[in-house]
Design a protein around this motif. Structure first.
Motif, PDB file in Angstrom:
ATOM      1  N   ASN A  85       0.660  -1.181   0.064  1.00 15.35           N
ATOM      2  CA  ASN A  85       0.048   0.296   0.193  1.00 15.35           C
ATOM      3  C   ASN A  85       0.852   1.249  -0.002  1.00 15.35           C
ATOM      4  O   ASN A  85       1.436   1.420   0.982  1.00 15.35           O
ATOM      5  N   GLY A  86       0.771   2.047  -1.021  1.00 20.36           N
ATOM      6  CA  GLY A  86       1.461   3.361  -1.150  1.00 20.36           C
ATOM      7  C   GLY A  86       3.018   3.241  -1.262  1.00 20.36           C
ATOM      8  O   GLY A  86       3.744   4.021  -1.050  1.00 20.36           O
ATOM      9  N   VAL A  87       3.404   1.881  -1.532  1.00 25.62           N
ATOM     10  CA  VAL A  87       4.775   1.778  -1.616  1.00 25.62           C
ATOM     11  C   VAL A  87       5.236   0.931  -3.110  1.00 25.62           C
ATOM     12  O   VAL A  87       4.778  -0.101  -3.337  1.00 25.62           O
ATOM     13  N   TYR A  88       6.167   1.640  -3.647  1.00 26.31           N
ATOM     14  CA  TYR A  88       6.451   0.886  -4.905  1.00 26.31           C
ATOM     15  C   TYR A  88       7.987   0.857  -5.198  1.00 26.31           C
ATOM     16  O   TYR A  88       8.711   1.526  -4.638  1.00 26.31           O
ATOM     17  N   GLU A  89       8.552   0.315  -6.469  1.00 25.76           N
ATOM     18  CA  GLU A  89       9.882   0.290  -6.836  1.00 25.76           C
ATOM     19  C   GLU A  89      10.147   0.703  -7.954  1.00 25.76           C
ATOM     20  O   GLU A  89       9.396   0.367  -8.951  1.00 25.76           O
ATOM     21  N   TYR A  90      11.036   1.378  -8.227  1.00 22.47           N
ATOM     22  CA  TYR A  90      11.194   2.273  -9.603  1.00 22.47           C
ATOM     23  C   TYR A  90      12.767   2.581  -9.908  1.00 22.47           C
ATOM     24  O   TYR A  90      13.033   3.142  -9.206  1.00 22.47           O
ATOM     25  N   GLN A  91      13.361   1.642 -10.754  1.00 19.76           N
ATOM     26  CA  GLN A  91      14.486   1.875 -11.371  1.00 19.76           C
ATOM     27  C   GLN A  91      15.552   2.199 -10.133  1.00 19.76           C
ATOM     28  O   GLN A  91      16.325   3.177  -9.960  1.00 19.76           O
ATOM     29  N   GLY A  92      15.631   1.406  -9.183  1.00 22.25           N
ATOM     30  CA  GLY A  92      16.462   1.429  -8.048  1.00 22.25           C
ATOM     31  C   GLY A  92      16.150   2.153  -6.788  1.00 22.25           C
ATOM     32  O   GLY A  92      16.993   2.426  -6.056  1.00 22.25           O
ATOM     33  N   TYR A  93      14.833   2.597  -6.927  1.00 23.60           N
ATOM     34  CA  TYR A  93      14.336   3.357  -5.911  1.00 23.60           C
ATOM     35  C   TYR A  93      13.223   2.920  -5.308  1.00 23.60           C
ATOM     36  O   TYR A  93      12.342   2.286  -6.183  1.00 23.60           O
ATOM     37  N   LYS A  94      13.138   3.292  -4.027  1.00 29.51           N
ATOM     38  CA  LYS A  94      11.570   2.819  -3.280  1.00 29.51           C
ATOM     39  C   LYS A  94      10.723   4.124  -3.273  1.00 29.51           C
ATOM     40  O   LYS A  94      11.167   5.020  -2.562  1.00 29.51           O
TER      41      LYS A  94
ATOM     42  N   TRP B 200       5.116  12.384  -1.887  1.00 25.23           N
ATOM     43  CA  TRP B 200       5.884  11.098  -2.183  1.00 25.23           C
ATOM     44  C   TRP B 200       7.270  11.334  -2.054  1.00 25.23           C
ATOM     45  O   TRP B 200       7.729  12.452  -2.305  1.00 25.23           O
ATOM     46  N   VAL B 201       7.977  10.444  -1.534  1.00 26.22           N
ATOM     47  CA  VAL B 201       9.516  10.374  -1.609  1.00 26.22           C
ATOM     48  C   VAL B 201      10.074   9.301  -2.161  1.00 26.22           C
ATOM     49  O   VAL B 201       9.473   8.226  -2.426  1.00 26.22           O
ATOM     50  N   ALA B 202      11.405   9.517  -2.750  1.00 27.74           N
ATOM     51  CA  ALA B 202      12.049   8.332  -3.383  1.00 27.74           C
ATOM     52  C   ALA B 202      13.212   8.125  -2.604  1.00 27.74           C
ATOM     53  O   ALA B 202      14.161   9.018  -2.423  1.00 27.74           O
ATOM     54  N   VAL B 203      13.404   6.808  -2.029  1.00 24.72           N
ATOM     55  CA  VAL B 203      14.641   6.516  -1.342  1.00 24.72           C
ATOM     56  C   VAL B 203      15.407   5.634  -2.444  1.00 24.72           C
ATOM     57  O   VAL B 203      15.081   4.720  -2.762  1.00 24.72           O
ATOM     58  N   TYR B 204      16.599   6.089  -2.437  1.00 22.98           N
ATOM     59  CA  TYR B 204      17.619   5.218  -3.432  1.00 22.98           C
ATOM     60  C   TYR B 204      18.161   3.956  -2.291  1.00 22.98           C
ATOM     61  O   TYR B 204      18.413   4.130  -1.297  1.00 22.98           O
ATOM     62  N   ILE B 205      17.552   2.723  -2.902  1.00 24.65           N
ATOM     63  CA  ILE B 205      17.796   1.663  -2.373  1.00 24.65           C
ATOM     64  C   ILE B 205      19.341   1.346  -1.894  1.00 24.65           C
ATOM     65  O   ILE B 205      19.474   1.013  -0.678  1.00 24.65           O
ATOM     66  N   ARG B 206      20.197   1.516  -2.712  1.00 21.65           N
ATOM     67  CA  ARG B 206      21.684   1.349  -2.477  1.00 21.65           C
ATOM     68  C   ARG B 206      22.079   2.095  -1.088  1.00 21.65           C
ATOM     69  O   ARG B 206      22.936   1.575  -0.360  1.00 21.65           O
ATOM     70  N   THR B 207      21.745   3.337  -1.034  1.00 23.20           N
ATOM     71  CA  THR B 207      22.239   4.350   0.056  1.00 23.20           C
ATOM     72  C   THR B 207      21.297   4.356   1.125  1.00 23.20           C
ATOM     73  O   THR B 207      21.529   4.550   2.389  1.00 23.20           O
ATOM     74  N   GLY B 208      20.024   4.093   0.845  1.00 20.07           N
ATOM     75  CA  GLY B 208      18.984   4.424   1.980  1.00 20.07           C
ATOM     76  C   GLY B 208      18.620   6.007   1.990  1.00 20.07           C
ATOM     77  O   GLY B 208      17.814   6.352   2.919  1.00 20.07           O
ATOM     78  N   HIS B 209      19.160   6.759   1.293  1.00 20.66           N
ATOM     79  CA  HIS B 209      18.912   8.089   1.589  1.00 20.66           C
ATOM     80  C   HIS B 209      17.619   8.646   0.549  1.00 20.66           C
ATOM     81  O   HIS B 209      17.599   8.047  -0.462  1.00 20.66           O
ATOM     82  N   ILE B 210      17.023   9.599   1.053  1.00 20.30           N
ATOM     83  CA  ILE B 210      15.995  10.351   0.331  1.00 20.30           C
ATOM     84  C   ILE B 210      16.492  11.049  -0.787  1.00 20.30           C
ATOM     85  O   ILE B 210      17.118  11.857  -0.365  1.00 20.30           O
ATOM     86  N   THR B 211      16.151  10.808  -2.109  1.00 16.58           N
ATOM     87  CA  THR B 211      16.745  11.528  -3.165  1.00 16.58           C
ATOM     88  C   THR B 211      15.764  12.667  -3.679  1.00 16.58           C
ATOM     89  O   THR B 211      16.112  13.611  -4.036  1.00 16.58           O
ATOM     90  N   PHE B 212      14.554  12.260  -3.853  1.00 12.25           N
ATOM     91  CA  PHE B 212      13.413  13.134  -4.452  1.00 12.25           C
ATOM     92  C   PHE B 212      12.179  13.470  -3.483  1.00 12.25           C
ATOM     93  O   PHE B 212      11.907  12.210  -2.973  1.00 12.25           O
ATOM     94  N   PHE B 213      11.531  14.415  -3.776  1.00 17.87           N
ATOM     95  CA  PHE B 213      10.129  14.837  -3.113  1.00 17.87           C
ATOM     96  C   PHE B 213       9.142  15.113  -4.344  1.00 17.87           C
ATOM     97  O   PHE B 213       9.530  15.775  -5.069  1.00 17.87           O
TER      98      PHE B 213
END
Length: 81
Positions: free
Chosen positions: A12-21, A36-49
Motif C-alpha cells: 500500500n503506497g509503496v513502489y519500486e522504480y529503477q533502484g528507488y523505493k 511522495w518520496v524516493a529513497v535510493y535503495i543502495r544508500t537508503g537516502h531520500i533523493t526526491f520529493f
C-alpha cells in the motif's frame, strides 16, 4: 520515444522504480497536498520529493538522463573529441 517504464507495486503506497523505493507519505493538512518520496535503495537516502507518483518518476527519469549525458561528455573528453 523510449520504452515506458512502470513502477512495481510492493504494498500500500509503496513502489519500486529503477533502484528507488517510492513511498506515499500521506496527506498533510498544512499544505493540502499528498507527498511522495524516493529513497535510493543502495544508500537508503531520500533523493526526491514530489506531490504525485508520476511527478516523482519523471524526476527520476530526468536525473537518469542528465547522468547519462554527463557520462557521455566525460567519455568524449577522455577520448579527445
Amino acid at each position: 520515444m523510449g520504452r515506458v517504464r512502470t513502477a512495481k507495486r510492493l504494498g500500500n503506497g509503496v513502489y519500486e522504480y529503477q533502484g528507488y523505493k517510492l513511498a506515499n507519505c500521506g496527506h498533510y493538512m498544512s499544505d493540502y497536498k499528498v507527498w511522495w518520496v524516493a529513497v535510493y535503495i543502495r544508500t537508503g537516502h531520500i533523493t526526491f520529493f514530489a506531490n504525485s507518483k508520476k511527478e516523482l518518476m519523471q524526476k527520476i527519469d530526468k536525473d537518469e538522463l542528465e547522468r547519462e549525458e554527463s557520462r557521455n561528455e566525460e567519455t568524449k573528453y577522455k577520448a579527445g573529441f
